[in-house]
Design a protein around this motif. Structure first.
Motif, mmCIF file in Angstrom:
data_model
loop_
_atom_site.group_PDB
_atom_site.id
_atom_site.type_symbol
_atom_site.label_atom_id
_atom_site.label_comp_id
_atom_site.label_asym_id
_atom_site.label_seq_id
_atom_site.Cartn_x
_atom_site.Cartn_y
_atom_site.Cartn_z
ATOM 1 N N ILE A 12 6.523 -7.124 5.690
ATOM 2 C CA ILE A 12 6.911 -5.994 6.538
ATOM 3 C C ILE A 12 6.155 -4.757 6.069
ATOM 4 C CG2 ILE A 12 8.817 -4.493 7.241
ATOM 5 C CD1 ILE A 12 10.709 -6.793 6.795
ATOM 6 N N LYS A 13 5.671 -4.012 7.030
ATOM 7 C CA LYS A 13 5.018 -2.731 6.730
ATOM 8 C C LYS A 13 6.029 -1.612 6.979
ATOM 9 C CE LYS A 13 0.859 -4.653 6.486
ATOM 10 N NZ LYS A 13 1.011 -5.752 5.584
ATOM 11 N N ASP A 16 6.704 -0.607 10.413
ATOM 12 C CA ASP A 16 7.490 -1.527 11.242
ATOM 13 C C ASP A 16 8.997 -1.274 11.137
ATOM 14 O OD1 ASP A 16 5.140 -2.810 11.999
ATOM 15 O OD2 ASP A 16 5.289 -4.301 10.382
ATOM 16 N N LYS A 19 11.097 -0.034 14.299
ATOM 17 C CA LYS A 19 11.245 -1.094 15.300
ATOM 18 C C LYS A 19 12.277 -2.127 14.838
ATOM 19 C CE LYS A 19 8.737 -4.757 17.611
ATOM 20 N NZ LYS A 19 7.619 -5.654 17.515
#
Length: 176
Positions: A12-13, A16, A19
């Protein structure tokens, strides 16, 4: 899990996260609304003393422990077909537990009976929610899944009868 996903696995960034949080809100908001309504309804039932009224009515009409347990099981199986487990427990426990205690059923034993009934109802046709979830996920028609599930449901019902009428199965580990 967020820390592990962000810094260890790096799946996961940080960009992100908004969202992901929004998806989580969309997934859990309806569940929380249903649970809050169920809690409110359970409190109303408690305040209106519905449990005592139902208990007295059932016990005055039916004297057989076996018949009362079978009626409770049929009701809970039906409820399990049409209602999510969490709200069903919140709404029906305050009503049915006094009846169960009045006929000598241990509260832990009753909780197990209730959970098993609701779980079986969740997969029982014609309205078992898990049938439709499985159908939606696999593309297989719900009635086809129901036919394949029938032997398992029959086995579940046999186990349910054993749990109901041999309380030691449920209470062995708690020592009562």
């Amino acid at each position: 899990s967020l820390i592990v996903s962000l810094f260890i696995y790096r799946t996961i960034k940080i960009r992100d996260l908004p969202k992901i949080m929004l998806e989580g809100i969309h997934s859990y908001a309806p569940i929380l609304i249903i649970l809050s309504a169920a809690v409110a309804f359970a409190r109303v039932i408690t305040l209106m003393n519905v449990a005592t009224i139902v208990s007295e009515a059932v016990l005055s009409a039916i004297s057989s422990k076996v018949v009362i347990l079978l009626l409770i099981n049929v009701l809970l199986l039906f409820v399990g077909m049409i209602m999510d487990t969490g709200p069903a427990i919140l709404v029906f426990t305050p009503v049915l537990l006094p009846v169960a205690e009045a006929i000598g059923v241990d509260p832990i034993h009753f909780g197990i009976i209730m959970c098993v009934n609701l779980a079986i109802g969740f997969v029982t046709p014609p309205m078992g929610m898990n049938l439709f979830v499985t159908s939606n996920m696999t593309g297989v028609p719900a009635m086809s899944i129901a036919k394949k599930a029938a032997p398992f449901i029959a086995a579940f019902l046999v186990c349910l009868l054993l749990i109901n009428f041999v309380p030691q199965i449920s209470l062995l580990l708690v020592g009562t």
